[in-house]
Design a protein around this motif. Structure first.
Motif, PDB file in Angstrom:
ATOM      1  N   ARG A  15       0.827  -1.201   0.000  1.00 29.43           N
ATOM      2  CA  ARG A  15       0.000   0.000   0.000  1.00 29.43           C
ATOM      3  C   ARG A  15       0.865   1.257   0.000  1.00 29.43           C
ATOM      4  N   ALA A  16       0.321   2.332  -0.544  1.00 24.40           N
ATOM      5  CA  ALA A  16       1.039   3.604  -0.636  1.00 24.40           C
ATOM      6  C   ALA A  16       1.595   4.008   0.723  1.00 24.40           C
ATOM      7  N   VAL A  17       0.749   3.897   1.753  1.00 24.34           N
ATOM      8  CA  VAL A  17       1.170   4.361   3.083  1.00 24.34           C
ATOM      9  C   VAL A  17       2.318   3.491   3.597  1.00 24.34           C
ATOM     10  N   ASP A  18       2.302   2.183   3.272  1.00 26.69           N
ATOM     11  CA  ASP A  18       3.376   1.297   3.721  1.00 26.69           C
ATOM     12  C   ASP A  18       4.663   1.553   2.951  1.00 26.69           C
ATOM     13  N   ASN A  19       4.501   1.902   1.658  1.00 27.71           N
ATOM     14  CA  ASN A  19       5.669   2.291   0.874  1.00 27.71           C
ATOM     15  C   ASN A  19       6.337   3.511   1.485  1.00 27.71           C
ATOM     16  N   VAL A  20       5.501   4.478   1.854  1.00 30.01           N
ATOM     17  CA  VAL A  20       6.044   5.720   2.416  1.00 30.01           C
ATOM     18  C   VAL A  20       6.700   5.442   3.766  1.00 30.01           C
ATOM     19  N   ALA A  21       6.122   4.522   4.529  1.00 30.13           N
ATOM     20  CA  ALA A  21       6.627   4.266   5.884  1.00 30.13           C
ATOM     21  C   ALA A  21       7.900   3.426   5.879  1.00 30.13           C
ATOM     22  N   LEU A  59       3.405   9.272  10.608  1.00 27.85           N
ATOM     23  CA  LEU A  59       4.335  10.099   9.837  1.00 27.85           C
ATOM     24  C   LEU A  59       4.121   9.905   8.336  1.00 27.85           C
ATOM     25  N   ALA A  60       3.847   8.663   7.937  1.00 24.48           N
ATOM     26  CA  ALA A  60       3.638   8.365   6.514  1.00 24.48           C
ATOM     27  C   ALA A  60       2.384   9.085   6.009  1.00 24.48           C
ATOM     28  N   LEU A  61       1.332   9.076   6.835  1.00 31.58           N
ATOM     29  CA  LEU A  61       0.100   9.773   6.438  1.00 31.58           C
ATOM     30  C   LEU A  61       0.341  11.269   6.301  1.00 31.58           C
ATOM     31  N   GLU A  62       1.141  11.785   7.215  1.00 33.11           N
ATOM     32  CA  GLU A  62       1.490  13.205   7.184  1.00 33.11           C
ATOM     33  C   GLU A  62       2.223  13.550   5.881  1.00 33.11           C
ATOM     34  N   ALA A  63       3.196  12.679   5.531  1.00 33.79           N
ATOM     35  CA  ALA A  63       3.985  12.912   4.320  1.00 33.79           C
ATOM     36  C   ALA A  63       3.093  12.812   3.083  1.00 33.79           C
ATOM     37  N   LEU A  64       2.155  11.849   3.077  1.00 35.80           N
ATOM     38  CA  LEU A  64       1.237  11.714   1.947  1.00 35.80           C
ATOM     39  C   LEU A  64       0.354  12.957   1.838  1.00 35.80           C
ATOM     40  N   ASP A  65      -0.029  13.476   2.987  1.00 33.37           N
ATOM     41  CA  ASP A  65      -0.848  14.684   3.031  1.00 33.37           C
ATOM     42  C   ASP A  65      -0.085  15.854   2.404  1.00 33.37           C
ATOM     43  N   VAL A 103       2.011  15.800   0.051  1.00 31.66           N
ATOM     44  CA  VAL A 103       2.043  15.739  -1.417  1.00 31.66           C
ATOM     45  C   VAL A 103       0.622  15.648  -1.985  1.00 31.66           C
ATOM     46  N   GLY A 104      -0.373  15.824  -1.110  1.00 33.52           N
ATOM     47  CA  GLY A 104      -1.761  15.864  -1.557  1.00 33.52           C
ATOM     48  C   GLY A 104      -2.348  14.519  -1.912  1.00 33.52           C
ATOM     49  N   LEU A 105      -1.891  13.460  -1.282  1.00 35.53           N
ATOM     50  CA  LEU A 105      -2.371  12.137  -1.634  1.00 35.53           C
ATOM     51  C   LEU A 105      -2.933  11.352  -0.447  1.00 35.53           C
ATOM     52  N   SER A 106      -3.300  12.055   0.623  1.00 35.52           N
ATOM     53  CA  SER A 106      -3.737  11.323   1.818  1.00 35.52           C
ATOM     54  C   SER A 106      -4.965  10.463   1.528  1.00 35.52           C
ATOM     55  N   ALA A 107      -5.746  10.848   0.489  1.00 34.49           N
ATOM     56  CA  ALA A 107      -6.943  10.069   0.160  1.00 34.49           C
ATOM     57  C   ALA A 107      -6.594   8.726  -0.463  1.00 34.49           C
ATOM     58  N   ARG A 108      -5.364   8.586  -0.954  1.00 37.68           N
ATOM     59  CA  ARG A 108      -4.987   7.342  -1.646  1.00 37.68           C
ATOM     60  C   ARG A 108      -4.070   6.462  -0.801  1.00 37.68           C
ATOM     61  N   ALA A 109      -4.023   6.723   0.484  1.00 41.59           N
ATOM     62  CA  ALA A 109      -3.056   6.043   1.359  1.00 41.59           C
ATOM     63  C   ALA A 109      -3.154   4.521   1.263  1.00 41.59           C
ATOM     64  N   GLY A 110      -4.408   4.022   1.122  1.00 43.25           N
ATOM     65  CA  GLY A 110      -4.592   2.567   1.140  1.00 43.25           C
ATOM     66  C   GLY A 110      -4.471   1.912  -0.222  1.00 43.25           C
ATOM     67  N   ILE A 149       7.797  10.694  -3.707  1.00 42.99           N
ATOM     68  CA  ILE A 149       8.321  11.922  -3.085  1.00 42.99           C
ATOM     69  C   ILE A 149       7.988  11.922  -1.593  1.00 42.99           C
ATOM     70  N   ALA A 150       6.785  11.474  -1.272  1.00 43.21           N
ATOM     71  CA  ALA A 150       6.409  11.382   0.145  1.00 43.21           C
ATOM     72  C   ALA A 150       7.353  10.447   0.880  1.00 43.21           C
ATOM     73  N   ARG A 151       7.684   9.322   0.216  1.00 42.85           N
ATOM     74  CA  ARG A 151       8.603   8.364   0.838  1.00 42.85           C
ATOM     75  C   ARG A 151       9.977   9.001   1.035  1.00 42.85           C
ATOM     76  N   ALA A 152      10.376   9.845   0.052  1.00 42.67           N
ATOM     77  CA  ALA A 152      11.687  10.484   0.162  1.00 42.67           C
ATOM     78  C   ALA A 152      11.704  11.513   1.286  1.00 42.67           C
ATOM     79  N   LEU A 153      10.534  12.106   1.557  1.00 39.46           N
ATOM     80  CA  LEU A 153      10.495  13.201   2.529  1.00 39.46           C
ATOM     81  C   LEU A 153      10.208  12.740   3.948  1.00 39.46           C
ATOM     82  N   VAL A 154       9.698  11.513   4.098  1.00 41.27           N
ATOM     83  CA  VAL A 154       9.179  11.108   5.397  1.00 41.27           C
ATOM     84  C   VAL A 154      10.265  11.071   6.477  1.00 41.27           C
ATOM     85  N   THR A 155      11.516  10.880   6.052  1.00 36.82           N
ATOM     86  CA  THR A 155      12.598  10.818   7.044  1.00 36.82           C
ATOM     87  C   THR A 155      13.208  12.190   7.322  1.00 36.82           C
ATOM     88  N   GLU A 156      12.609  13.228   6.728  1.00 33.35           N
ATOM     89  CA  GLU A 156      13.153  14.578   6.874  1.00 33.35           C
ATOM     90  C   GLU A 156      14.630  14.618   6.483  1.00 33.35           C
TER      91      GLU A 156
END
Lengths: 409, 249
Positions: B110-116, B132-138, B140-147, B163-170
């Motif tokens: 899932r997108a959220v697991d990829n980001v996490a 944190l992954a949901l925050e990062a998806l948010d 990039v404007g994709l929180s609705a597609r997390a699952g 990009i969310a995955r790249a940013l999640v670790t700050e």
């Protein structure tokens, strides 16, 4: 991290369900074969132990030697026992000597007649062996009474018979009704004193296809007044003194027959020993068969390795991605190792279940008995297979350079 | 350059005469031939060049995916030449966020697991990771597609998940390799706008590209040819910006 590795591994396994199932099958077949074969082996040795129990406890059998070059039988019983080649009642009584034979508990003479026909009304039965013996015989051979009574000393010379369970069952539907009735054995009338409890079949011969009459009666009715016995049953005082008891028998009989170990006209057999030899043979066979099953397990393990190598190649790109976002070698090794462990342990568990299922059937008259240690061993072995055959593919995955892995299409 | 180093806060990237040679003897290829480059915190740099110019090798070395044959590379002040494989994995995990041309999301995840996922390799607790992954998806404007699974997302959406995955670790550096190469014009526009917004918020972005109009969105363009930097438009701008800001950055 391990929980994470398990999650990743499970998603990897479920991505290729058919392939995972087929890979697992190799382990399933191997483990279930090992468990079933060891269960059959255990069942066989249990059966042999049962047979030993049926033979009687701590029993030695003294038989006439079939041929002892030069000494012919029928050497006229002139009253000087020294020349006799036969076992006699006197031999039997000589063995019951608390001084010379301290390890012998009791003895029984046996005169055996084969194929005696028993008849009651219209029912007939050919008895495999009809024995003329003394009351002590029943105790030695672990025969117990089901109905009526056993033969006692007062019956000596009387036409009474104790029927084995198979014989009785052939003559009457309800065996207890036979007690007190008159049956004919080879045309001579005998009163049924009792019916023996069934020992149950022990494979080749039926120990219940017997009839016992008093020793003197057998001489009178079947064998004539020959002083020779078919055999002497000897019970040692305990299982630990079987060898001593055997030595004492040989000393006494050697002296009485004036023979030495080189020209003995009789032999002492320990039936239990014969069966223990059979047990050893069974164990050897079991080990051989299990080794074959073990080889199929090895082949299954190689199957796991093969599929893990395919999986690693297939997921090269994924490995590259994971490495780029910070997975260490250890993370990658763990992920693939856990995957092969799950495949083989799952195969092991299913194999154990199938092994239990197969062992619940009676195979060739043997009731297999699953040994618990084989279950734990199987779990350990399948985990070992996962580990051993998973480590190479996992390492191969971990050693991939991220740039090569990312470029892989 | 050296004296400038001493005055400024440590740069995100400092390449010092980096050489990368493949093969030996006759077959020797100098992918990078003595490249020195400094990228400061907050810069948005495009590295451009034709195919074979060495920009991909550059990306691999900057991303700590490959080691240079010679020269020194400081990543956020850390000399990478002295690090072992485990430490390089840590650097990639903590300092760099990767965005690839082909998105490179893990399939069937899932997108959220990829980001996490980068956080999982960092031993962040599962629940915190998810948040944190949901925050990062948010972001990039994709929180609705997390699952959603990657296969259920369009190319542009997949790249935004990446990009969310790249940013999640700050991370201190966002490293993008042809981020719009596999996208249509509209999606490319979206991704580049997203980069622009991230840059405006102070992210350091290095983008490898061969498309001039994509490079034009960057603040500074480094042009490469035959393993060497042949033009660097932005160094002066960056320095001017630094001075204009009164040297406080």
């Amino acid at each position: 991290m391990i929980a994470e590795a398990i999650r990743f591994a499970l998603s990897g396994i479920s991505a290729n369900k058919m392939r995972s199932v087929l890979t697992t099958l190799g382990i399933v077949i191997g483990i279930s074969a090992v468990i079933t074969l060891l269960a059959v082996g255990a069942g066989t040795s249990n059966m042999i132990k049962d047979q030993i129990g049926k033979l009687g406890t701590n029993v030695l059998t003294v038989n006439r030697a079939i041929s002892t070059g030069g000494r012919t039988t029928g050497g006229s019983a002139t009253g000087t026992r020294t020349r006799t080649t036969n076992l006699t009642l006197a031999d039997q009584q000589a063995l019951q000597d608390p001084v010379l034979a301290p390890d012998i508990a009791t003895t029984a003479p046996v005169v055996q007649t084969q194929s005696v026909t028993a008849a009651l009304g219209s029912s007939t039965h050919s008895i495999a062996s009809t024995l003329g013996t003394s009351p002590s015989y029943f105790g030695i051979t672990n025969f117990t009474i089901a109905a009526g009574r056993l033969i006692d000393d007062a019956d000596a010379g009387q036409p009474v018979v104790v029927l084995g369970n198979s014989v009785a069952a052939d003559l009457a539907t309800n065996v207890s009704t036979l007690v007190g009735q008159t049956v004919s054995l080879n045309g001579q009338n005998f009163t049924v004193a009792g019916v023996l409890a069934a020992k149950g079949t022990s494979g080749l011969n039926d120990p219940d296809d017997v009839a016992m009459v008093p020793y003197a009666t057998a001489q009178d009715k079947f064998s004539g007044y020959s002083p020779s016995l078919s055999s002497i049953q000897v019970q040692a005082k305990s299982a630990d003194v079987m060898t001593e008891a055997q030595n004492e028998i040989q000393q006494i009989l050697d002296a009485r027959h004036q023979v030495t170990s080189t020209n003995r006209d009789y032999q002492v057999r320990n039936q239990a020993q014969v069966l223990s030899t059979a047990t050893t043979t069974t164990q050897t066979l079991t080990i051989l068969l299990s080794a074959v099953a073990g080889i199929s397990l090895l082949v299954g393990g190689i199957g796991v390795m093969n599929i893990m190598l395919v999986t690693v190649t297939e997921r090269t790109r994924e490995i590259g991605i994971r490495k780029a976002i910070g997975a260490t070698r250890g993370n990658i090794v763990m992920q693939f190792l856990v995957e092969s462990l799950i495949i083989s342990i799952l195969g092991g568990i299913v194999g154990i279940l199938i092994g239990f299922g197969a062992s619940s059937f009676t195979i060739a008259g043997i009731r297999p008995e699953v040994q618990w240690w084989t279950v734990w061993l199987s779990v350990a072995v399948s985990a070992g297979i996962g580990l051993v055959f998973g480590i190479y593919p996992a390492n191969k995955a971990a050693k991939l350079r991220p740039i090569d892995a990312l470029r892989y299409e | 350059m050296q004296s400038a180093h001493a005055r400024r806060p440590r740069p995100v990237i400092a390449l010092d005469r980096i050489r990368k040679v493949y093969g030996q003897g006759e077959a020797e290829v100098r992918a990078l031939d003595g490249v020195s480059l400094t990228i400061e915190r907050g810069e948005f740099v495009a590295i451009v060049g034709a195919s074979g110019s060495g920009k991909s090798t550059m990306m691999n070395i900057i991303g700590c995916l490959d080691a240079p044959t010679s020269g020194r590379y400081f990543m956020d002040g850390i000399e990478t030449g002295e690090l072992d494989e485990y430490q390089l994995a840590q650097i990639r995990n903590r300092k760099i966020g990767f965005v690839f041309q082909s998105f490179n999301l893990i399939p069937r995840t899932r997108a959220v697991d990829n980001v996490a996922m980068p956080l999982a390799y960092r031993k962040v607790h599962r629940r915190e990771r998810h948040a944190l992954a949901l925050e990062a998806l948010d972001a990039v404007g994709l929180s609705a597609r997390a699952g959603h699974l990657p296969s259920q997302l369009s190319g542009g959406q997949q790249q935004r998940v990446a990009i969310a995955r790249a940013l999640v670790t700050e991370p201190v550096l966002l490293l993008a390799d042809e981020p719009t190469g596999a996208l249509d014009t509209h999606s490319s526009e979206e991704i580049l706008d997203l980069f622009g917004m991230l840059h405006a918020r102070g992210r350091t972005i290095v983008m490898i590209t061969h498309e001039p109009d994509v490079a034009a969105r960057a603040e500074r363009v480094v042009r490469m040819q035959d393993g060497q930097v042949i033009a660097d438009t932005g160094t002066a701008t960056a320095q001017a910006a630094y001075h204009a800001a009164g040297g406080t950055r």
